[in-house]
Structure formats: C-alpha cells, structure tokens
Design an enzyme around this catalytic site. Structure first.
Site, PDB file in Angstrom:
ATOM      1  CE  LYS A  80     -13.117 -66.203  60.276  1.00 47.55           C
ATOM      2  NZ  LYS A  80     -12.174 -66.972  61.115  1.00 47.55           N
ATOM      3  CG  ASP A 106     -15.651 -62.429  62.182  1.00 46.09           C
ATOM      4  OD1 ASP A 106     -16.306 -61.477  61.728  1.00 46.09           O
ATOM      5  OD2 ASP A 106     -14.902 -62.315  63.160  1.00 46.09           O
TER       6      ASP A 106
END
Length: 218
Positions: free
Chosen positions: A130, A149
């Site tokens: 991420k 996310d």
DNA sequence: CTCCCGATAT
DNA sequence: ATATCAGGAG
C-alpha cells in the site's frame, strides 16, 4: 440494481469504466491528500498515515519536514525524540522505529534516496504494498499497482469488485478490472468517494452518483 | 490472528 | 461503549 451473479468479466470491466467516469466528474481534484515536496517526504507521510487521518498527518509534517530534511536525519535521531515528533499520529513507537530503521536502510542501501521500484520499496522497514504504491504513483508517476487502503478495501467489497479480504488479493482483482494507465487515478477516486460518501459507518447512498452501479446500494 | 496509539464520531 | 481513521510486523 446490479445483479452481480450473472455479470461477465467484460461487463464488470465496463461497469468499472462507468464508475471511473462518474467519479471523475464528481472528484476532478482527486489526488494524494498528503502534503509532500519530494519522495522521502511522501514516504514518511504515508507511513505516518496508518490508522490516522491525512489532516492530522499534514499538521505533524509541517514541523517534521523542517527538522528532518534527509534520510540521514531520521537515521541519526534518538528514537525517543522522533517518537515525540510524530506522537499525534498514533502508533508512534512502531512508526518511529520504522522511520529510523528506514532512514538507516536508505543511507546504507540506496545512497540516501528513496528507491523507485516496488521490489526495493517493500523491503524497507514499515513499507508494504500500500505504502509503496502511494510513493510510486504520486512521487514517481508510475502505475505499478493499485493502492488498497481501508477505503479501497471497503469500496471494492461494496461495489462487488472483489470477494477477497486480503489487500494483496484485492489489488490483484482490481488490476484485472482496471486498465494499468488508470491504476493511480482509480485509487484516488475510490478513496475520495469513500471519504466523503461511501463512508465506513453510514454510507450516504442517497448522495451517491454510482448508486445504480452498486450491488450494495440501499 | 493480535498488537500498536489516541482522537473523534456515532 | 464501540467503530473508525490513506497499515505493517510478528
């Protein structure tokens, strides 16, 4: 609205394009909400953003980025001092430990610079896919993956774009549905929509411009 | 899977 | 009281 049980891959890709087009109209300004002026600042801000609002991160980084201008600055600082400098972002012991180790590894392995490949980024302490995707997409303008996310994870599920709960698998599902040149844009749009309309607790389906494209709409 | 952190919304 | 906020490591 959307009967997902008999939706082909091609139909799902077409639905994704409609979603992107509509969200582009609503959020033409969608971009990284973290303030930064170089790759190191973005990398640090993204690590600080774990389980913390971007707004709070941006408050902390105003002073942080004046004090810490290079990887060496993070590598050298006393851990307790760094902890105090980032305390309001939460998880400050873990984050401080990551940032110091990160600074040290940037110095010893990368000449003090933030690497620009997924392979090198995810080897850094405190950096997963991420965070790496945020840096690659926003500091280096590379579409090497899709940021998954908390917002993207939630919206991918609600929109019926992935049945997985593992972020890496969600990312793989999304990469099959979205053309590579739209990977970074797609992440920004879902995050904006997740933040303002498709919220975790109480989604505002009445205000949603892709309600007719969503199998979870009420 | 749990833990790390604390402010804020519900 | 509890869930949530641009996650990652053990």
């Amino acid at each position: 609205m959307v009967d997902r049980s008999k939706e082909t891959l091609e139909e799902k890709k077409a639905r994704v394009q409609k979603i992107i087009e509509r969200l582009r109209q609503v959020y033409p300004e969608a971009k990284c909400a973290l303030n930064f002026s170089d790759p190191l600042e973005l990398l640090v801000a993204t690590i600080l953003s774990a389980q913390c609002t971007d707004e709070r991160v941006n408050q902390v980084t105003v002073e942080l980025f004046q004090k810490y201008r290079s990887a060496e600055d993070y590598a050298r600082v006393e851990l307790a001092e760094l902890e105090e400098d980032i305390r309001p972002t939460g998880f400050f012991r873990n984050k401080a430990r990551s940032l110091k180790a990160l600074g040290q590894m940037l110095v010893t392995e990368h000449g003090g610079k933030v690497p620009d490949t997924m392979e090198a980024l995810v080897k850094l302490p405190g950096v997963g896919r991420k965070t790496a995707n945020v840096v690659l997409g926003n500091a280096y303008c590379k579409n090497e993956g899709i940021v998954v996310d908390t917002h993207v994870k939630r919206l991918a599920s609600r929109l019926g774009l992935s049945d997985n709960s593992n972020p890496d698998k969600i990312e793989q599902d999304l990469m099959r549905l979205v053309p590579q040149e739209q990977w970074t844009l797609f992440g920004h749009l879902l995050i904006w929509h997740g933040r303002y309309v498709c919220q975790a607790r109480k989604p505002k389906c009445g205000d949603c411009v892709i309600q007719d494209l969503c199998p979870s709409a009420e």
